[in-house]
Scaffold this motif. Sequence first.
Motif, PDB file in Angstrom:
ATOM      1  N   ARG A   1      19.373   3.161   5.868  1.00  0.00           N
ATOM      2  CA  ARG A   1      18.800   3.419   4.533  1.00  0.00           C
ATOM      3  C   ARG A   1      19.122   2.287   3.562  1.00  0.00           C
ATOM      4  O   ARG A   1      18.275   1.863   2.781  1.00  0.00           O
ATOM      5  CB  ARG A   1      19.324   4.746   3.998  1.00  0.00           C
ATOM      6  N   GLN A   2      20.347   1.816   3.615  1.00  0.00           N
ATOM      7  CA  GLN A   2      20.745   0.709   2.748  1.00  0.00           C
ATOM      8  C   GLN A   2      19.917  -0.536   3.059  1.00  0.00           C
ATOM      9  O   GLN A   2      19.468  -1.233   2.152  1.00  0.00           O
ATOM     10  CB  GLN A   2      22.234   0.418   2.917  1.00  0.00           C
ATOM     11  N   SER A   3      19.697  -0.801   4.322  1.00  0.00           N
ATOM     12  CA  SER A   3      18.899  -1.947   4.731  1.00  0.00           C
ATOM     13  C   SER A   3      17.463  -1.840   4.208  1.00  0.00           C
ATOM     14  O   SER A   3      16.907  -2.803   3.686  1.00  0.00           O
ATOM     15  CB  SER A   3      18.901  -2.062   6.263  1.00  0.00           C
ATOM     16  N   VAL A   4      16.886  -0.666   4.336  1.00  0.00           N
ATOM     17  CA  VAL A   4      15.507  -0.454   3.862  1.00  0.00           C
ATOM     18  C   VAL A   4      15.452  -0.597   2.341  1.00  0.00           C
ATOM     19  O   VAL A   4      14.566  -1.267   1.798  1.00  0.00           O
ATOM     20  CB  VAL A   4      14.985   0.931   4.305  1.00  0.00           C
ATOM     21  N   ASN A   5      16.382   0.022   1.633  1.00  0.00           N
ATOM     22  CA  ASN A   5      16.363  -0.003   0.169  1.00  0.00           C
ATOM     23  C   ASN A   5      16.582  -1.399  -0.403  1.00  0.00           C
ATOM     24  O   ASN A   5      16.001  -1.749  -1.424  1.00  0.00           O
ATOM     25  CB  ASN A   5      17.412   0.956  -0.398  1.00  0.00           C
ATOM     26  N   LYS A   6      17.417  -2.204   0.244  1.00  0.00           N
ATOM     27  CA  LYS A   6      17.716  -3.544  -0.260  1.00  0.00           C
ATOM     28  C   LYS A   6      16.832  -4.626   0.357  1.00  0.00           C
ATOM     29  O   LYS A   6      16.833  -5.754  -0.101  1.00  0.00           O
ATOM     30  CB  LYS A   6      19.182  -3.891   0.014  1.00  0.00           C
ATOM     31  N   GLY A   7      16.117  -4.286   1.431  1.00  0.00           N
ATOM     32  CA  GLY A   7      15.290  -5.286   2.099  1.00  0.00           C
ATOM     33  C   GLY A   7      16.096  -6.262   2.933  1.00  0.00           C
ATOM     34  O   GLY A   7      15.671  -7.390   3.165  1.00  0.00           O
ATOM     35  N   THR A   8      17.266  -5.825   3.392  1.00  0.00           N
ATOM     36  CA  THR A   8      18.113  -6.698   4.212  1.00  0.00           C
ATOM     37  C   THR A   8      17.819  -6.468   5.688  1.00  0.00           C
ATOM     38  O   THR A   8      17.395  -5.385   6.079  1.00  0.00           O
ATOM     39  CB  THR A   8      19.610  -6.411   3.966  1.00  0.00           C
ATOM     40  N   PRO A   9      18.040  -7.481   6.517  1.00  0.00           N
ATOM     41  CA  PRO A   9      17.854  -7.288   7.961  1.00  0.00           C
ATOM     42  C   PRO A   9      18.807  -6.213   8.482  1.00  0.00           C
ATOM     43  O   PRO A   9      19.936  -6.084   8.002  1.00  0.00           O
ATOM     44  CB  PRO A   9      18.213  -8.655   8.552  1.00  0.00           C
ATOM     45  N   PHE A  10      18.357  -5.458   9.460  1.00  0.00           N
ATOM     46  CA  PHE A  10      19.173  -4.405  10.059  1.00  0.00           C
ATOM     47  C   PHE A  10      19.594  -4.847  11.444  1.00  0.00           C
ATOM     48  O   PHE A  10      18.757  -5.198  12.275  1.00  0.00           O
ATOM     49  CB  PHE A  10      18.372  -3.102  10.153  1.00  0.00           C
ATOM     50  N   GLY A  11      20.890  -4.864  11.707  1.00  0.00           N
ATOM     51  CA  GLY A  11      21.411  -5.255  13.010  1.00  0.00           C
ATOM     52  C   GLY A  11      22.893  -5.559  12.897  1.00  0.00           C
ATOM     53  O   GLY A  11      23.531  -5.245  11.890  1.00  0.00           O
ATOM     54  N   SER A  12      23.416  -6.183  13.929  1.00  0.00           N
ATOM     55  CA  SER A  12      24.836  -6.532  13.921  1.00  0.00           C
ATOM     56  C   SER A  12      25.105  -7.543  12.805  1.00  0.00           C
ATOM     57  O   SER A  12      24.197  -8.242  12.343  1.00  0.00           O
ATOM     58  CB  SER A  12      25.255  -7.125  15.265  1.00  0.00           C
TER      59      SER A  12
ATOM     60  N   HIS B   1      23.516 -12.205   9.566  1.00  0.00           N
ATOM     61  CA  HIS B   1      23.841 -13.481   8.937  1.00  0.00           C
ATOM     62  C   HIS B   1      22.855 -14.562   9.372  1.00  0.00           C
ATOM     63  O   HIS B   1      22.290 -15.278   8.544  1.00  0.00           O
ATOM     64  CB  HIS B   1      25.285 -13.879   9.270  1.00  0.00           C
ATOM     65  N   LYS B   2      22.639 -14.668  10.671  1.00  0.00           N
ATOM     66  CA  LYS B   2      21.725 -15.682  11.209  1.00  0.00           C
ATOM     67  C   LYS B   2      20.301 -15.472  10.689  1.00  0.00           C
ATOM     68  O   LYS B   2      19.645 -16.404  10.227  1.00  0.00           O
ATOM     69  CB  LYS B   2      21.740 -15.623  12.743  1.00  0.00           C
ATOM     70  N   THR B   3      19.831 -14.235  10.723  1.00  0.00           N
ATOM     71  CA  THR B   3      18.469 -13.926  10.303  1.00  0.00           C
ATOM     72  C   THR B   3      18.288 -14.121   8.800  1.00  0.00           C
ATOM     73  O   THR B   3      17.251 -14.605   8.344  1.00  0.00           O
ATOM     74  CB  THR B   3      18.105 -12.483  10.715  1.00  0.00           C
TER      75      THR B   3
ATOM     76  N   SER C   1      19.455 -13.530  -1.127  1.00  0.00           N
ATOM     77  CA  SER C   1      19.480 -12.737  -2.363  1.00  0.00           C
ATOM     78  C   SER C   1      19.511 -11.236  -2.093  1.00  0.00           C
ATOM     79  O   SER C   1      19.946 -10.467  -2.944  1.00  0.00           O
ATOM     80  CB  SER C   1      18.277 -13.073  -3.241  1.00  0.00           C
ATOM     81  N   THR C   2      19.078 -10.804  -0.919  1.00  0.00           N
ATOM     82  CA  THR C   2      19.067  -9.367  -0.627  1.00  0.00           C
ATOM     83  C   THR C   2      20.471  -8.819  -0.425  1.00  0.00           C
ATOM     84  O   THR C   2      20.668  -7.608  -0.460  1.00  0.00           O
ATOM     85  CB  THR C   2      18.209  -9.038   0.615  1.00  0.00           C
ATOM     86  N   PHE C   3      21.456  -9.676  -0.236  1.00  0.00           N
ATOM     87  CA  PHE C   3      22.827  -9.234  -0.043  1.00  0.00           C
ATOM     88  C   PHE C   3      23.650  -9.297  -1.331  1.00  0.00           C
ATOM     89  O   PHE C   3      24.790  -8.885  -1.353  1.00  0.00           O
ATOM     90  CB  PHE C   3      23.516 -10.049   1.059  1.00  0.00           C
ATOM     91  N   ARG C   4      23.047  -9.805  -2.398  1.00  0.00           N
ATOM     92  CA  ARG C   4      23.757  -9.851  -3.674  1.00  0.00           C
ATOM     93  C   ARG C   4      23.693  -8.495  -4.349  1.00  0.00           C
ATOM     94  O   ARG C   4      22.733  -7.741  -4.169  1.00  0.00           O
ATOM     95  CB  ARG C   4      23.136 -10.912  -4.580  1.00  0.00           C
TER      96      ARG C   4
ATOM     97  N   GLN D   1      18.342   9.501  21.139  1.00  0.00           N
ATOM     98  CA  GLN D   1      19.700   9.847  20.710  1.00  0.00           C
ATOM     99  C   GLN D   1      19.714  10.089  19.199  1.00  0.00           C
ATOM    100  O   GLN D   1      19.010   9.425  18.445  1.00  0.00           O
ATOM    101  CB  GLN D   1      20.675   8.713  21.011  1.00  0.00           C
ATOM    102  N   SER D   2      20.530  11.020  18.768  1.00  0.00           N
ATOM    103  CA  SER D   2      20.700  11.261  17.340  1.00  0.00           C
ATOM    104  C   SER D   2      21.480  10.115  16.721  1.00  0.00           C
ATOM    105  O   SER D   2      22.373   9.554  17.340  1.00  0.00           O
ATOM    106  CB  SER D   2      21.458  12.566  17.104  1.00  0.00           C
ATOM    107  N   GLN D   3      21.134   9.790  15.496  1.00  0.00           N
ATOM    108  CA  GLN D   3      21.870   8.765  14.771  1.00  0.00           C
ATOM    109  C   GLN D   3      23.096   9.391  14.126  1.00  0.00           C
ATOM    110  O   GLN D   3      23.062  10.537  13.694  1.00  0.00           O
ATOM    111  CB  GLN D   3      21.003   8.163  13.665  1.00  0.00           C
ATOM    112  N   THR D   4      24.161   8.606  14.046  1.00  0.00           N
ATOM    113  CA  THR D   4      25.340   9.070  13.330  1.00  0.00           C
ATOM    114  C   THR D   4      25.065   8.958  11.829  1.00  0.00           C
ATOM    115  O   THR D   4      24.126   8.271  11.404  1.00  0.00           O
ATOM    116  CB  THR D   4      26.577   8.218  13.675  1.00  0.00           C
ATOM    117  N   LYS D   5      25.891   9.609  11.028  1.00  0.00           N
ATOM    118  CA  LYS D   5      25.744   9.504   9.574  1.00  0.00           C
ATOM    119  C   LYS D   5      25.887   8.052   9.126  1.00  0.00           C
ATOM    120  O   LYS D   5      25.169   7.596   8.239  1.00  0.00           O
ATOM    121  CB  LYS D   5      26.765  10.385   8.865  1.00  0.00           C
ATOM    122  N   ALA D   6      26.822   7.335   9.736  1.00  0.00           N
ATOM    123  CA  ALA D   6      27.042   5.931   9.369  1.00  0.00           C
ATOM    124  C   ALA D   6      25.815   5.084   9.700  1.00  0.00           C
ATOM    125  O   ALA D   6      25.416   4.226   8.908  1.00  0.00           O
ATOM    126  CB  ALA D   6      28.274   5.384  10.091  1.00  0.00           C
ATOM    127  N   GLU D   7      25.199   5.307  10.869  1.00  0.00           N
ATOM    128  CA  GLU D   7      23.997   4.556  11.238  1.00  0.00           C
ATOM    129  C   GLU D   7      22.850   4.858  10.271  1.00  0.00           C
ATOM    130  O   GLU D   7      22.138   3.944   9.840  1.00  0.00           O
ATOM    131  CB  GLU D   7      23.562   4.916  12.660  1.00  0.00           C
TER     132      GLU D   7
END
Length: 98
Positions: free
Chosen positions: A59-70, A75-77, A85-88, A48-54
Amino acid sequence: MRARLARRAQDWRWSSLWRRENGSAEERGLLSEWPVPRPANWLDWVNQSQTKAETETLRQSVNKGTPFGSEGWQHKTTIELGLQSTFRKQGRLKKTGP
């Protein structure tokens, strides 16, 4: 697929998906088993194609090193892996007060 190098994800010979679907027993042996059962519609989902939002969220997750998911899973991960610190915001904190 976005670069139009393959019509379907499993057609890209240099991917783990191709190896899992088409590779020899030896090649498939290089891949780890899934930690959870593979969804029955996995190939449909991957193709399936990804939406622009996805795409932007990924990309934001990769650039900041944050977990990607719901949000709940993130939060749990984040707590389990000590990644708060990756969310600051980047940079120094602004001075407050006089």
